[in-house]
Design an enzyme around this catalytic site. Sequence first.
Site, PDB file in Angstrom:
ATOM      1  N   CYS A 111      14.774  -6.424  -3.400  1.00 36.33           N
ATOM      2  CA  CYS A 111      15.999  -6.614  -2.640  1.00 36.33           C
ATOM      3  C   CYS A 111      16.623  -7.987  -2.923  1.00 36.33           C
ATOM      4  O   CYS A 111      17.244  -8.186  -3.955  1.00 36.33           O
ATOM      5  CB  CYS A 111      15.715  -6.402  -1.149  1.00 36.33           C
ATOM      6  N   HIS A 205      12.641  -1.564  -1.167  1.00 30.10           N
ATOM      7  CA  HIS A 205      11.453  -2.313  -0.741  1.00 30.10           C
ATOM      8  C   HIS A 205      10.185  -1.485  -0.926  1.00 30.10           C
ATOM      9  O   HIS A 205       9.675  -0.882   0.032  1.00 30.10           O
ATOM     10  CB  HIS A 205      11.581  -2.716   0.729  1.00 30.10           C
ATOM     11  N   GLU A 207       7.303  -2.480  -1.142  1.00 25.87           N
ATOM     12  CA  GLU A 207       6.194  -3.100  -0.405  1.00 25.87           C
ATOM     13  C   GLU A 207       6.095  -2.636   1.041  1.00 25.87           C
ATOM     14  O   GLU A 207       5.022  -2.727   1.657  1.00 25.87           O
ATOM     15  CB  GLU A 207       6.319  -4.630  -0.441  1.00 25.87           C
TER      16      GLU A 207
END
Length: 293
Positions: A111, A205, A207
């Site tokens: 991002c 994202h 993660e």
Amino acid sequence: MSRPFRLLVVEGNTKAMRERHAAVAGHTPSAFYAAVLEEAAGWEGLKATVDIAYPTDPGANLPDGAGLASYDGVVITGSGLNLWKGEPESLIQVDFAREIFRAGVPFFGSCWGLQVAAAAAGGEVKLNPQGREVGLARSIRLTEAGRAHPMHAGRGDVFDAPAIHSDEVAVVPPGGTVTAGNDLCGVQAAEIRHDGGVFWGVQYHPEYTFRELGGILERYVPAMVAEGFVRDAQEAEKHIADLMTLDADPVPRDVAWRLGVSPSASDPKARRNEIVNWLARQVAPTASARGRA
């Protein structure tokens, strides 16, 4: 390998922003990302130790070129900042990204991380005229270059991923290759080659867990209502609660169906595909070539 990889996570947020996040989530974005990297390395039979840098803190002692070269990889987190505002806290990160490129260390970002790397290499980041992407980035499509790119190995041609952003890479820098996009954001993933360094990054994202995503969306409830994503705060809270249940094992089938969440987003290993590939296909080979593995 003879020793754990040494990684650096660069916190994209100011101290006030990360403290606000930690008050809700129990951790800062950089601490969360560090834990994800350690876990993802373990999936590949690798080990990693992770340091954290805070470039927006006054007097932050950031690694110089030699210090950066001592790492096997550097990652930049997401952030609540906006590059188009030209704030000092943003610009210092762009300068630091240039140092990372010059150090030639494998470089990744989610991002904000993609946006900072693009700006550092001569691209441009703007407010997306199509509006915010919130919760999930839908129907991300690999480009022809992306289908052949090792960052996306194991991905289907079309997938969903957690996302929350209102800005986009509007001008791809020289040396940049777009590897994925969707109807709302043309640059969902890219490789950027600049000044001797190679960056892999995504606008989404990979993660995030759904619990992490839900905690972040709690802060966006007023914006979600104002921008028409939901009718009222109660509907937003129900949506967020549903998202958080997707971290259960097994994933509740009814909730996944109701939210339209595909396996590419609901399965943790599939969701973190690009992070795992970066560790296995960028960090590990580069460390070995440098005689550090």
